[in-house]
Design a protein around this motif. Structure first.
Motif, PDB file in Angstrom:
ATOM      1  N   LEU A   1       0.821  -1.200   0.000  1.00  0.00           N
ATOM      2  CA  LEU A   1       0.000   0.000   0.000  1.00  0.00           C
ATOM      3  C   LEU A   1       0.859   1.255   0.000  1.00  0.00           C
ATOM      4  O   LEU A   1       0.591   2.225  -0.717  1.00  0.00           O
ATOM      5  CB  LEU A   1      -0.919  -0.015   1.228  1.00  0.00           C
ATOM      6  CG  LEU A   1      -2.122   0.921   1.120  1.00  0.00           C
ATOM      7  CD1 LEU A   1      -2.954   0.535  -0.089  1.00  0.00           C
ATOM      8  CD2 LEU A   1      -2.944   0.853   2.386  1.00  0.00           C
TER       9      LEU A   1
ATOM     10  N   LYS B   1       1.549   4.338  -2.825  1.00  0.00           N
ATOM     11  CA  LYS B   1       1.630   5.781  -2.639  1.00  0.00           C
ATOM     12  C   LYS B   1       3.002   6.309  -3.103  1.00  0.00           C
ATOM     13  O   LYS B   1       3.083   7.362  -3.722  1.00  0.00           O
ATOM     14  CB  LYS B   1       1.401   6.138  -1.166  1.00  0.00           C
ATOM     15  CG  LYS B   1      -0.033   6.228  -0.809  1.00  0.00           C
ATOM     16  CD  LYS B   1      -0.783   7.217  -1.663  1.00  0.00           C
ATOM     17  CE  LYS B   1      -1.002   8.523  -0.935  1.00  0.00           C
ATOM     18  NZ  LYS B   1      -1.904   9.399  -1.707  1.00  0.00           N
TER      19      LYS B   1
ATOM     20  N   LEU C   1       5.213   9.658   4.064  1.00  0.00           N
ATOM     21  CA  LEU C   1       4.516   8.851   3.079  1.00  0.00           C
ATOM     22  C   LEU C   1       3.704   7.749   3.742  1.00  0.00           C
ATOM     23  O   LEU C   1       2.634   7.389   3.275  1.00  0.00           O
ATOM     24  CB  LEU C   1       5.530   8.224   2.107  1.00  0.00           C
ATOM     25  CG  LEU C   1       6.174   9.241   1.175  1.00  0.00           C
ATOM     26  CD1 LEU C   1       7.425   8.659   0.537  1.00  0.00           C
ATOM     27  CD2 LEU C   1       5.198   9.702   0.110  1.00  0.00           C
ATOM     28  N   LYS C   2       4.264   7.247   4.847  1.00  0.00           N
ATOM     29  CA  LYS C   2       3.573   6.185   5.560  1.00  0.00           C
ATOM     30  C   LYS C   2       2.239   6.711   6.099  1.00  0.00           C
ATOM     31  O   LYS C   2       1.196   6.068   5.969  1.00  0.00           O
ATOM     32  CB  LYS C   2       4.459   5.691   6.704  1.00  0.00           C
ATOM     33  CG  LYS C   2       4.034   4.366   7.283  1.00  0.00           C
ATOM     34  CD  LYS C   2       5.099   3.879   8.238  1.00  0.00           C
ATOM     35  CE  LYS C   2       4.514   2.900   9.239  1.00  0.00           C
ATOM     36  NZ  LYS C   2       5.476   2.583  10.296  1.00  0.00           N
TER      37      LYS C   2
ATOM     38  N   GLU D   1       0.615   9.175   4.883  1.00  0.00           N
ATOM     39  CA  GLU D   1      -0.274   9.381   3.742  1.00  0.00           C
ATOM     40  C   GLU D   1      -0.857   8.061   3.279  1.00  0.00           C
ATOM     41  O   GLU D   1      -2.016   8.000   2.854  1.00  0.00           O
ATOM     42  CB  GLU D   1       0.479  10.040   2.593  1.00  0.00           C
ATOM     43  CG  GLU D   1       0.624  11.532   2.805  1.00  0.00           C
ATOM     44  CD  GLU D   1       1.551  12.151   1.804  1.00  0.00           C
ATOM     45  OE1 GLU D   1       1.824  11.486   0.782  1.00  0.00           O
ATOM     46  OE2 GLU D   1       2.005  13.276   2.029  1.00  0.00           O
ATOM     47  N   GLY D   2      -0.003   7.031   3.320  1.00  0.00           N
ATOM     48  CA  GLY D   2      -0.463   5.702   2.914  1.00  0.00           C
ATOM     49  C   GLY D   2      -1.620   5.252   3.774  1.00  0.00           C
ATOM     50  O   GLY D   2      -2.629   4.751   3.276  1.00  0.00           O
TER      51      GLY D   2
ATOM     52  N   PHE E   1      -4.546   7.164   2.795  1.00  0.00           N
ATOM     53  CA  PHE E   1      -5.045   6.651   1.523  1.00  0.00           C
ATOM     54  C   PHE E   1      -5.853   5.374   1.762  1.00  0.00           C
ATOM     55  O   PHE E   1      -6.920   5.180   1.196  1.00  0.00           O
ATOM     56  CB  PHE E   1      -3.857   6.383   0.591  1.00  0.00           C
ATOM     57  CG  PHE E   1      -4.253   5.876  -0.769  1.00  0.00           C
ATOM     58  CD1 PHE E   1      -4.878   6.725  -1.684  1.00  0.00           C
ATOM     59  CD2 PHE E   1      -3.989   4.570  -1.146  1.00  0.00           C
ATOM     60  CE1 PHE E   1      -5.225   6.275  -2.935  1.00  0.00           C
ATOM     61  CE2 PHE E   1      -4.342   4.117  -2.399  1.00  0.00           C
ATOM     62  CZ  PHE E   1      -4.958   4.965  -3.301  1.00  0.00           C
ATOM     63  N   LEU E   2      -5.316   4.527   2.685  1.00  0.00           N
ATOM     64  CA  LEU E   2      -5.977   3.265   2.991  1.00  0.00           C
ATOM     65  C   LEU E   2      -7.361   3.519   3.559  1.00  0.00           C
ATOM     66  O   LEU E   2      -8.331   2.868   3.180  1.00  0.00           O
ATOM     67  CB  LEU E   2      -5.116   2.451   3.972  1.00  0.00           C
ATOM     68  CG  LEU E   2      -5.642   1.046   4.239  1.00  0.00           C
ATOM     69  CD1 LEU E   2      -5.413   0.157   3.034  1.00  0.00           C
ATOM     70  CD2 LEU E   2      -4.979   0.450   5.473  1.00  0.00           C
TER      71      LEU E   2
ATOM     72  N   HIS F   1       0.876  15.881  -2.426  1.00  0.00           N
ATOM     73  CA  HIS F   1       1.693  14.806  -2.998  1.00  0.00           C
ATOM     74  C   HIS F   1       0.861  13.809  -3.761  1.00  0.00           C
ATOM     75  O   HIS F   1       1.242  12.673  -3.890  1.00  0.00           O
ATOM     76  CB  HIS F   1       2.452  14.085  -1.889  1.00  0.00           C
ATOM     77  CG  HIS F   1       3.641  14.852  -1.431  1.00  0.00           C
ATOM     78  ND1 HIS F   1       4.916  14.499  -1.762  1.00  0.00           N
ATOM     79  CD2 HIS F   1       3.716  15.981  -0.693  1.00  0.00           C
ATOM     80  CE1 HIS F   1       5.747  15.377  -1.226  1.00  0.00           C
ATOM     81  NE2 HIS F   1       5.041  16.275  -0.572  1.00  0.00           N
TER      82      HIS F   1
ATOM     83  N   VAL G   1      -0.847  11.336  -6.303  1.00  0.00           N
ATOM     84  CA  VAL G   1      -0.245  10.563  -7.378  1.00  0.00           C
ATOM     85  C   VAL G   1      -0.571  11.236  -8.713  1.00  0.00           C
ATOM     86  O   VAL G   1      -1.703  11.588  -8.979  1.00  0.00           O
ATOM     87  CB  VAL G   1      -0.807   9.133  -7.362  1.00  0.00           C
ATOM     88  CG1 VAL G   1      -0.272   8.362  -8.554  1.00  0.00           C
ATOM     89  CG2 VAL G   1      -0.443   8.469  -6.068  1.00  0.00           C
TER      90      VAL G   1
END
Lengths: 303, 236
Positions: free
Chosen positions: A7, A11, B34-35, B37-38, B41-42, B65, B67
């Motif tokens: 995941l 990103k 990023l983590k 954000e991940g 996102f999840l 940021h 995609v």
């Protein structure tokens, strides 16, 4: 939630590393982007290196004696060899008496694309972002996903599209000026019997636009693919860093060696795609001639 | 050579490793962000279906940021595309004016120079060949002429010597003949003189002996006798 690598990888998209980076936007329009910077930089390189090489290749002063006919620098000599090769083996066999008329355009196209492709192999954006990180984000580049220069302009479909648009104008302009508008339109029938004209004209008419579109997509896709691969391989290093030093070192070495190998391939691709773009433009110009069939036949026979 | 090459390769690898570590650490710096954000996102994915348009549009304000698609939006690419055309046209115009003609001229001049040189070299060779041929021809001619002259001279000499010989022989013959004639006349004169002397002598001797006048007939007879005697005496 536990650490979920796929995941996160989704990103940390490798594509995000190879796309254009904005620098100055106005009303949502990217007025100055990294690719704009690269285009400008490559133009400067083309002009200055071109002028420098021309001076080295051109005939020197009388006082130099016989040496004045010799190219004075090895790099200039390399440029000269490329020019002579492209002219003698590619442009001249296809365009014949129109060689001198189209050579400046075709050579400029080749070198402009080549310099852009090669500039794309220099990790300017990454260097800028690393510097920015070292300065604690003072430049605000990494944070904003921004850069004034860098990336690969020929990996931007708008840039390749723009170049293909110029090629489209030249191809069809050359065809019309060579054959006259009447014959240019007649060429759309492909010399076929009248009853299949509706089909042939449709196909030929589409072909006029498909050719440059294919040019644009070919260059864009080739440049993007390699760079995504490089970004992906390097991204493994970043991802592995989270999994401890042993993983970081192991993955790092393998990835780095792979990236070096891919870089050599990319160097080749940079030259190849510049050549292909120029070559196909020349082929399309040559196709729109009086003796379309013979011309086409000879081009195919030559390859 | 090998050491230089291996040193270069080692340098290259070191640089590559260094850059990989820098890039890696730079990415590691971003990693925490990023983590987060991940995870965000999840939660979005879990919350509702992903919005493709949202994913494609990367030009959200400022430090977003999101995609990006590989193909940017029109707003992202339009100006860049126009810039590409403008920049390329500038490059085209400048290179067409200042670079390609110069390179072309340089190459053409060089080609012309080489062609001229080859042509003049060929011409010179032809000239040399012609000259050699002419020289050989004239040499042969001279040789023939000399031979001819030699032969002529020989003939001339032969002729001259023949002439000389003939002349000498003729002269010799003439001289011989003359000598013969002179001898002959001298002999005749001497004989005549002897004859006259003998006649006178005989007459005087006879007159003395006979002491008489000898008639002319007797005298004639006596002379002939005396001459016959003298003749036999001289011949014996």
């Amino acid at each position: 939630m536990t650490f979920d690598l796929p995941l996160v990888m989704a990103k940390i998209d490798p594509v995000s590393h190879v796309v254009n980076h904005q620098f100055w936007t106005y009303d949502g329009f990217w007025i100055w982007s990294a690719h704009t910077g690269n285009l400008t930089l490559s133009a400067i390189i083309c002009i200055f290196v071109g002028k420098w090489a021309a001076n080295k290749i051109a005939t020197g002063d009388e006082c130099e004696g016989t040496d004045r006919y010799v190219t004075k620098n090895k790099f200039a000599h390399m440029i000269e060899v490329i020019c002579v090769y492209l002219k003698d083996t590619t442009i001249k066999p296809m365009l014949g008496d129109r060689t001198n008329a189209f050579m400046p355009f075709l050579l400029s196209l080749f070198f402009f694309i080549l310099v852009n492709n090669l500039l794309g192999l220099v990790p300017i954006i990454d260097i800028l972002h690393v510097i920015d990180n070292m300065l604690g984000g003072a430049l605000g580049l990494a944070e904003n996903h921004a850069a004034p220069v860098g990336g690969t302009a020929t990996q931007n479909i708008y840039v390749t599209g723009a170049l293909a648009f110029v090629a489209f104008l030249v191809i069809n302009g050359a065809g019309i000026s060579r054959m006259g508008l009447g014959q240019y339109l007649a060429h759309l029938t492909g010399g076929a019997p009248v009853y299949i004209w509706p089909l042939i004209i449709l196909v030929e008419f589409m072909g006029i636009f498909i050719k440059p579109v294919a040019l644009a997509i070919r260059l864009f896709a080739n440049m993007t693919a390699g760079h995504v691969l490089v970004a992906t391989l390097l991204m493994f290093v970043g991802a592995a860093s989270a999994a401890g030093i042993a993983m970081f070192a192991g993955v790092g070495i393998v990835s780095t060696l792979s990236v070096i190998a891919i870089y050599f391939l990319e160097l080749f691709v940079a030259f190849l795609q510049a050549f292909v773009f120029m070559f196909l433009t020349a082929v399309f110009i040559a196709q729109l001639d009086h003796h379309h069939d013979e011309e086409h036949g000879s081009v195919e026979a030559a390859h | 050579m090998l050491t230089t090459l291996s040193r270069r390769v080692a340098l290259l690898l070191t640089l590559a490793m260094l850059s990989a570590i820098i890039t890696g650490s730079a990415m590691a710096q971003d990693h925490e962000k990023l983590k987060e954000e991940g995870e965000q996102f999840l939660s979005e994915v879990e919350g509702n279906a992903p919005d493709p348009e949202h994913a494609a549009q990367g030009e959200h304000a400022g430090g977003d940021h999101d995609v990006h698609g590989v193909i940017g939006t029109v707003k992202q690419g339009l100006v860049t595309g126009i810039t590409a055309i403008v920049v390329f046209l500038i490059v085209l115009v400048i290179l067409s004016k200042a670079v390609w003609p110069k390179i072309q001229a340089g190459l053409d001049e060089r080609e012309k120079k080489i062609r001229d040189e080859i042509e003049s070299a060929e011409e010179a060779r032809q000239q040399a060949k012609d000259a050699l041929e002419m020289y050989e021809k004239s040499l042969a001619q001279a040789r023939t002429e000399a031979q001819q002259m030699l032969e002529d001279a020989k003939v001339e000499q032969q002729k001259f010597s023949n002439e000389l010989r003939t002349k000498a022989e003729a002269e010799q013959a003439a001289r011989n003949e003359k000598a013969q004639r002179e001898i002959e006349s001298a002999k005749r004169a001497a004989v005549n003189e002897v004859y006259a002397e003998a006649a006178t002598l005989a007459t005087s001797i006879a007159s003395k002996i006979l002491s008489r006048e000898v008639s002319s007939d007797d005298q004639m007879q006596l002379i002939e006798e005396a001459v016959a005697e003298l003749g036999s005496a001289s011949h014996s």
